[in-house]
Design an enzyme around this catalytic site. Structure first.
Site, PDB file in Angstrom:
ATOM      1  N   GLY A  76     -44.523  -0.942  -8.203  1.00  0.00           N
ATOM      2  CA  GLY A  76     -44.865  -0.466  -6.858  1.00  0.00           C
ATOM      3  C   GLY A  76     -46.371  -0.394  -6.679  1.00  0.00           C
ATOM      4  NE  ARG A 109     -66.642  -1.745  -7.090  1.00  0.00           N
ATOM      5  CZ  ARG A 109     -67.237  -0.663  -7.571  1.00  0.00           C
ATOM      6  NH1 ARG A 109     -66.536   0.254  -8.229  1.00  0.00           N
ATOM      7  NH2 ARG A 109     -68.534  -0.493  -7.393  1.00  0.00           N
ATOM      8  NE  ARG A 151     -40.269  -3.223  -7.520  1.00  0.00           N
ATOM      9  CZ  ARG A 151     -40.829  -2.058  -7.737  1.00  0.00           C
ATOM     10  NH1 ARG A 151     -41.156  -1.678  -8.946  1.00  0.00           N
ATOM     11  NH2 ARG A 151     -41.079  -1.232  -6.760  1.00  0.00           N
ATOM     12  CG  ASP A 172     -42.181   5.133 -17.206  1.00  0.00           C
ATOM     13  OD1 ASP A 172     -43.182   5.317 -17.916  1.00  0.00           O
ATOM     14  OD2 ASP A 172     -41.378   6.034 -16.891  1.00  0.00           O
ATOM     15  N   GLY A 173     -42.063   0.768 -16.147  1.00  0.00           N
ATOM     16  CA  GLY A 173     -41.483  -0.569 -16.334  1.00  0.00           C
ATOM     17  C   GLY A 173     -42.542  -1.552 -16.798  1.00  0.00           C
ATOM     18  CB  THR A 192     -46.735   5.156  -9.851  1.00  0.00           C
ATOM     19  OG1 THR A 192     -45.760   5.929  -9.136  1.00  0.00           O
ATOM     20  CG2 THR A 192     -47.040   5.906 -11.116  1.00  0.00           C
ATOM     21  CG  ASP A 250     -43.036   7.991  -7.159  1.00  0.00           C
ATOM     22  OD1 ASP A 250     -43.299   8.184  -5.959  1.00  0.00           O
ATOM     23  OD2 ASP A 250     -42.182   7.187  -7.561  1.00  0.00           O
ATOM     24  CG  ASP A 276     -42.958   8.636 -11.709  1.00  0.00           C
ATOM     25  OD1 ASP A 276     -44.037   8.024 -11.671  1.00  0.00           O
ATOM     26  OD2 ASP A 276     -41.865   8.097 -11.458  1.00  0.00           O
ATOM     27  NE  ARG A 283     -37.333   4.778  -6.497  1.00  0.00           N
ATOM     28  CZ  ARG A 283     -37.638   3.651  -7.103  1.00  0.00           C
ATOM     29  NH1 ARG A 283     -36.707   2.923  -7.642  1.00  0.00           N
ATOM     30  NH2 ARG A 283     -38.885   3.224  -7.166  1.00  0.00           N
ATOM     31  CG  HIS A 313     -42.430   1.150   2.252  1.00  0.00           C
ATOM     32  ND1 HIS A 313     -41.090   1.287   2.497  1.00  0.00           N
ATOM     33  CD2 HIS A 313     -42.549   0.570   1.041  1.00  0.00           C
ATOM     34  CE1 HIS A 313     -40.412   0.803   1.482  1.00  0.00           C
ATOM     35  NE2 HIS A 313     -41.272   0.358   0.579  1.00  0.00           N
TER      36      HIS A 313
END
Ligand code: ADP
Length: 326
Positions: free
Chosen positions: A14, A24, A75, A106-107, A129, A131, A133, A175, A256
């Site tokens: 994301g 940069r 993705r 994470d991914g 991210t 989030d 998280d 999420r 978004h």
């Protein structure tokens, strides 16, 4: 350990405001230390397809203030396969790229860890991210900007809510993590906050709605993290409208818009520090680590540690919100 000559940088997963500032910083630090910088476009997809270009210092000029990512993100299911990663490695060989900085979540780090091990190539990660998280860092790039967007938007919703005595459920991103909802809720004076990490919040909400002190209020804002319940804010709003008909219930899903916009001062600062730190980590022969920011210091966190753990959300902040909602 092999000498590094060329560093590739990519953004993956994301997108988050501040990723450009990180790109940069990575490019400029790479050039500063006498190496060449390569931009890998659309994350691992571009690595597999060979969408790779050399970046000079001027190529990353005038982007520190821009949202999104000039390198684009994607993705890429193919990178989950060994064959996909082998194709990606061929493309790095073609350009002579011998180290990577990956900006994502994470991914992205899971893929990076596998890739580094399989092909013996040093990879350092930067957490990007909205989030927040990620384990091992107090802040991820993009979170502060998204939080400010949430706060500004909720302020506006509150203006209209209070003009019509309405109860608004505002759903924010997250999420599996309620950082945006929790901090955003406290910062906007929300009447209740529903996050996936805490149980019993809906019961608390019911109690609030039944409380005679709630009725005279001219607006009610309930912040809901996307992952709080199946169906999110819409489902809870339906239930509340049915069980508490005296309230005029509305729902606003921020979506978004939380990802877009110019990065905040803090995100630009954080991204700049992390970008330089990532290149310096490679210079110090580090690999398979994320650069994090803990207690206002740069830290190195092994990929396997940050992937295996979830960040601790300070639930006592919910108690603070209760105190403030008397
Ligand atoms: P994030 O990095 O924000 O968590 P994703 O979970 O979508 O975002 O991961 C970004 C990309 O990382 C995926 O599209 C995929 O290419 C790669 N990736 C994710 N998980 C793995 C995995 N288990 N093995 C290899 N690559 C992975």
């Amino acid at each position: 350990m092999a000498r590094i000559n060329k560093i590739g940088v990519l953004t993956s997963g994301g997108d988050a405001p501040g990723m450009n500032a990180a790109v940069r910083a990575v490019v400029r630090a790479t050039i500063f230390y006498g190496w060449e910088a390569y931009g890998i476009y659309r994350g691992y997809k571009g690595m597999i397809e060979g969408d790779i270009r050399k970046l000079e210092s001027k190529d990353v000029g005038n982007i520190i203030q821009r949202g999104g990512t000039i390198l684009k993100s994607a993705r890429c299911p193919e990178f989950r396969t060994k064959e996909g990663r082998a194709k990606a490695y061929e493309n790095l060989l073609l350009h002579g790229i011998d180290a990577l900085v990956v900006i994502g979540g994470d991914g992205t780090f899971t893929g990076a860890g596998l890739f580094s091990e399989e092909f013996d190539i040093p990879v350092v990660g930067i957490p990007g991210t909205i989030d927040n998280d990620m384990f091992g860092t107090d802040f991820t790039i993009g979170y502060d900007t998204a939080l400010n967007t949430v706060v500004q938007t909720v302020d506006r919703i509150k203006d209209t809510a209070s003009s019509h005595d309405r109860l608004f459920f505002v759903e924010v991103m997250g999420r599996g993590a309620g950082f945006l909802a929790l901090t955003g809720g406290i910062a906007t004076g929300a009447e209740a906050i529903l996050i996936p990490e805490a149980e019993g919040q809906e019961e608390k909400l019911n109690k609030y709605l039944n409380d005679e002190r709630a009725e005279p209020k001219d607006s009610h804002i309930i912040l809901v993290a996307e992952g709080n319940t199946v169906g999110g804010a819409e489902e809870i709003a339906k239930r509340v409208a049915k069980e508490f008909p005296k309230y005029d219930v509305r729902v606003n899903i921020l979506g978004h818009m939380q990802r877009g916009g110019a990065p905040s001062a803090f995100d630009r600062f954080l991204a700049s520090r992390m970008g330089v730190a990532a290149v310096e980590a490679l210079k110090d022969n580090q690999r398979s680590i994320m650069v994090g920011f803990k207690n206002h210091q740069i830290v190195h966190v092994p990929f396997n540690k940050t992937i295996a753990h979830s960040p601790e959300l300070n639930k006592t902040l919910l108690d603070i919100n209760d105190i403030l909602n008397l």
